[in-house]
Write an enzyme that holds these catalytic residues in place. Structure first.
Site, short mmCIF file in Angstrom:
data_model
loop_
_atom_site.label_atom_id
_atom_site.label_comp_id
_atom_site.label_asym_id
_atom_site.label_seq_id
_atom_site.Cartn_x
_atom_site.Cartn_y
_atom_site.Cartn_z
N LYS A 23 0.84 -1.21 0.00
CA LYS A 23 0.00 0.00 0.00
C LYS A 23 0.87 1.26 0.00
O LYS A 23 0.65 2.18 -0.78
CB LYS A 23 -0.90 -0.01 1.25
CG LYS A 23 -1.56 1.33 1.53
CD LYS A 23 -2.40 1.31 2.78
CE LYS A 23 -1.65 1.59 4.07
NZ LYS A 23 -1.44 3.00 4.42
N ASN A 24 1.86 1.28 0.89
CA ASN A 24 2.61 2.52 1.07
C ASN A 24 3.63 2.77 -0.04
O ASN A 24 4.27 3.82 -0.06
CB ASN A 24 3.27 2.55 2.46
CG ASN A 24 2.21 2.72 3.54
OD1 ASN A 24 1.07 3.12 3.24
ND2 ASN A 24 2.56 2.43 4.78
N ARG A 94 -3.90 10.06 4.21
CA ARG A 94 -2.79 10.99 4.43
C ARG A 94 -1.88 11.10 3.21
O ARG A 94 -1.34 12.17 2.92
CB ARG A 94 -1.99 10.55 5.66
CG ARG A 94 -0.72 11.36 5.84
CD ARG A 94 -0.22 11.32 7.24
NE ARG A 94 1.12 11.86 7.34
CZ ARG A 94 1.38 13.10 7.74
NH1 ARG A 94 0.41 13.91 8.06
NH2 ARG A 94 2.64 13.52 7.84
N CYS A 118 -5.28 7.70 9.19
CA CYS A 118 -5.47 7.05 10.49
C CYS A 118 -5.22 8.03 11.63
O CYS A 118 -4.25 8.80 11.59
CB CYS A 118 -4.48 5.89 10.65
SG CYS A 118 -4.92 4.45 9.70
N ARG A 125 -2.03 14.69 12.09
CA ARG A 125 -0.61 14.41 11.84
C ARG A 125 -0.03 15.59 11.05
O ARG A 125 -0.55 15.97 10.02
CB ARG A 125 -0.48 13.09 11.08
CG ARG A 125 -0.71 11.88 12.01
CD ARG A 125 -1.20 10.67 11.26
NE ARG A 125 -0.19 10.00 10.48
CZ ARG A 125 -0.46 9.04 9.62
NH1 ARG A 125 -1.70 8.64 9.43
NH2 ARG A 125 0.51 8.45 8.95
N PRO A 126 1.07 16.19 11.55
CA PRO A 126 1.58 17.42 10.94
C PRO A 126 2.15 17.24 9.54
O PRO A 126 2.58 16.14 9.17
CB PRO A 126 2.69 17.86 11.90
CG PRO A 126 3.00 16.69 12.74
CD PRO A 126 1.85 15.74 12.70
N ASP A 309 4.31 0.17 12.17
CA ASP A 309 3.13 -0.48 11.59
C ASP A 309 3.03 -1.96 12.00
O ASP A 309 2.00 -2.59 11.82
CB ASP A 309 3.13 -0.37 10.06
CG ASP A 309 2.97 1.07 9.58
OD1 ASP A 309 2.63 1.93 10.41
OD2 ASP A 309 3.20 1.33 8.38
N ARG A 402 -9.02 -0.41 3.89
CA ARG A 402 -8.20 0.65 3.28
C ARG A 402 -6.85 0.08 2.89
O ARG A 402 -6.20 0.58 1.97
CB ARG A 402 -7.96 1.77 4.31
CG ARG A 402 -9.12 2.69 4.51
CD ARG A 402 -8.74 3.78 5.47
NE ARG A 402 -7.46 4.33 5.09
CZ ARG A 402 -6.59 4.90 5.92
NH1 ARG A 402 -6.88 5.00 7.20
NH2 ARG A 402 -5.46 5.37 5.49
N1 EPU Z 1 6.01 14.20 11.11
C1 EPU Z 1 6.06 15.53 11.46
N2 EPU Z 1 5.97 16.46 10.45
C2 EPU Z 1 5.83 16.13 9.14
C3 EPU Z 1 5.78 14.77 8.80
C4 EPU Z 1 5.89 13.83 9.81
O1 EPU Z 1 6.16 15.88 12.62
O2 EPU Z 1 5.74 17.04 8.29
C5 EPU Z 1 6.08 13.19 12.17
C6 EPU Z 1 4.82 12.32 12.24
O3 EPU Z 1 3.79 12.93 12.98
C7 EPU Z 1 5.34 11.04 12.88
C8 EPU Z 1 6.76 10.97 12.33
O4 EPU Z 1 7.11 12.27 11.87
O5 EPU Z 1 5.38 11.19 14.26
C9 EPU Z 1 6.94 10.00 11.20
O6 EPU Z 1 5.95 10.24 10.23
P1 EPU Z 1 6.13 9.92 8.68
O7 EPU Z 1 6.01 11.20 7.94
O8 EPU Z 1 7.33 9.10 8.49
O9 EPU Z 1 4.85 9.07 8.42
P2 EPU Z 1 4.04 9.05 7.09
O10 EPU Z 1 4.93 9.21 5.94
O11 EPU Z 1 2.87 9.95 7.23
C10 EPU Z 1 4.25 6.51 6.57
C11 EPU Z 1 3.27 5.41 6.40
C12 EPU Z 1 2.70 5.04 7.76
C13 EPU Z 1 3.85 4.64 8.69
C14 EPU Z 1 4.88 5.77 8.76
C15 EPU Z 1 6.10 5.43 9.58
C16 EPU Z 1 2.37 5.94 4.23
C17 EPU Z 1 1.20 6.33 3.41
N3 EPU Z 1 2.19 5.85 5.53
O12 EPU Z 1 3.51 7.59 7.13
O13 EPU Z 1 1.86 3.93 7.56
O14 EPU Z 1 3.35 4.39 9.96
O15 EPU Z 1 5.31 6.12 7.44
O16 EPU Z 1 6.71 4.29 9.07
O17 EPU Z 1 3.42 5.66 3.69
C18 EPU Z 1 -0.04 2.61 7.82
O18 EPU Z 1 0.25 2.10 6.73
O19 EPU Z 1 -0.90 2.16 8.61
C19 EPU Z 1 0.68 3.82 8.23
C20 EPU Z 1 0.23 4.64 9.17
#
Ligand code: EPU
Length: 424
Positions: A23-24, A94, A118, A125-126, A309, A402
């Site tokens: 998915k990701n 997201r 989520c 989530r920022p 995850d 999802r």
């Molecule tokens: N963060 C910030 N600011 C930003 C971006 C991120 O503070 O601008 C923080 C987040 O709040 C979090 C941390 O940095 O505490 C890491 O977040 P990241 O940006 O790495 O997460 P993401 O890219 O939004 C992806 C996966 C998530 C997975 C995370 C960590 C996708 C679509 N989602 O999220 O997957 O948990 O990386 O590995 O790629 C899931 O599949 O269930 C899922 C939540």
């Protein structure tokens, strides 16, 4: 139509189960279509709700998306008619934020609300790392009432240091920088396999990216990108979750196929410690019943560490292991709340603070009526229900679907007693 899963637990699980495309990884490839006029084909695409939303996003932006006779989905440029990302779609996942950079690069403007997804962090989530990155590349940012308007006549290469390692942030700025003028250096990048897979594809269609999969990535801007086929890598979270399901069920030999065991080294290191019997093939994992599982602490970490995850599934596994384990969730603030449902099912779990729980095992689990709070926790409740005694009902399964294609059907293939029914 609302649907729920009804699961009668403690069936013996054995046989083979196939892992679908990640998915990701899948969600990050759709926005690339905004950067080229050549067709892009995506194969091994999981049939999941989030991918449908990504397709709808491209359709809304004026592109054509269709399934070819041979299987892959093909995206073709028709017109780029819109600078607004539809709010109803942005609210649903997201990864919709991945569309921002490419739209900004191709139209000079983009307007969107804060993305959904989520609820696993405190508040929303920022996206500050994305916004700061676009600003460094020359975009003007306006924010009002949780809506963003970004404008840029042209994007320039920039030096960007991520304060937080962010997966989608790394992917977004790496993708956007492909057509920016000059060189972009990204530092403190996330290193997940999905990022390297995306960079490999972008390079194949004409981008110049070096270092993806390491903390430092260099992107030399090019004039245009071409088209091609992207084969989605196997979903490592699915593979890891199915491995832990087989280990927790401990009832028969389960073979997990079509996966990439190398992407799960942190899990194998834990399996060695807790006594799971496993064998790794080139693209398969075999789990056999073990005499006894021993509890072991875990702390989530960016790749190649133990993935957040996978934490919910590991927490369930620890309810079946002998002794106490400390589960330390470092990435998100709300990713342990689901343990309340496990406690209702009979687990002995003490919450130390929002980031840490102690699981005392082994305990029997019992079927209950539950609601899926989010994608991974929802899948984990399915896993708990499969090893629990009696009947469990899980509602709000949109959250599970999802990210998991035909989950009930695939689990039935292992001998699980799970069915999907409508609630109205
Ligand atoms: N963060 C910030 N600011 C930003 C971006 C991120 O503070 O601008 C923080 C987040 O709040 C979090 C941390 O940095 O505490 C890491 O977040 P990241 O940006 O790495 O997460 P993401 O890219 O939004 C992806 C996966 C998530 C997975 C995370 C960590 C996708 C679509 N989602 O999220 O997957 O948990 O990386 O590995 O790629 C899931 O599949 O269930 C899922 C939540």
């Amino acid at each position: 139509m609302d649907q729920k899963f009804i699961i009668n637990g403690q069936q013996s699980l054995a046989g083979t189960i196939q892992v679908k495309g990640a998915k990701n990884a899948a969600l990050k490839i759709f926005p690339v279509a905004l950067l080229t006029h050549e067709p892009i084909r995506i194969s091994n695409l999981p049939e999941i709700e989030d991918c449908r939303r990504a397709e709808e996003m491209l359709l809304a932006l004026g592109h054509e998306v269709k399934k070819t006779k041979l299987g892959p989905v093909e995206i073709r440029y028709k017109s780029q008619k819109c600078v607004n990302l539809p709010a109803d779609l942005v609210n649903k996942f997201r990864a919709s934020v991945m569309f921002v950079g490419p739209l900004l690069a191709s139209c000079g403007e983009v307007y969107f609300p804060h993305p959904g997804g989520c609820v696993i962090g405190a508040g929303t989530r920022p996206i500050d790392e994305f916004i700061d990155g676009f600003q460094k590349m020359g975009a003007k940012i306006e924010v009002a009432e949780n809506k963003y308007r970004l404008t840029a006549k042209k994007l320039n290469g920039a030096k960007i240091f991520f304060r937080k390692m962010t997966v989608t942030g790394t992917e977004s700025l790496m993708t956007t920088a492909c057509l920016a003028q000059g060189e972009t250096i990204l530092k403190n990048c996330a290193m997940e396999p999905e990022i390297s897979a995306l960079a490999d594809f972008l390079n194949r269609i004409g981008a110049k990216i070096e270092g993806a999969g390491t903390p430092n990535i260099k992107i030399s801007g090019v004039k245009k990108l071409g088209g091609g086929e992207y084969k989605i890598i196997p979903d490592r979270i699915e593979a890891g979750t199915f491995s832990m399901l087989a280990a927790a069920s401990n009832s028969g030999k389960v073979v997990i196929q079509n996966c990439e065991p190398e992407h799960l080294e942190a899990l194998w290191a834990l399996f060695d410690k807790i006594g799971v019997k496993y064998k790794l093939g080139k693209d398969s994992i075999e789990i056999s019943p073990a005499k006894k599982l021993i509890a072991c602490d875990v702390k989530t970490h960016e790749y190649p560490g133990f993935a957040t995850d996978l934490q919910p599934a590991y927490t369930v596994l620890m309810t079946q292991a002998q002794g106490a384990s400390l589960i330390h969730e470092t990435i998100y603030d709300r990713r342990l709340i689901f343990t309340d449902s496990l406690t209702q099912m009979g687990a002995n779990i003490i919450m130390a603070d929002p980031h840490r729980v102690v699981v005392n095992g082994p305990t029997k689990l019992y079927g209950r009526k539950l609601m899926s709070p989010d994608l991974r926790a929802g899948m984990t409740l399915v896993m708990a229900a499969l090893i629990a005694q009696g009947k469990t009902e899980i509602s709000n399964i949109y959250q599970i679907e999802r990210g998991y294609e035909k989950l009930d059907e695939r689990l039935r293939g292992l001998g699980a007693d799970i069915k999907k029914v409508s609630t109205n």
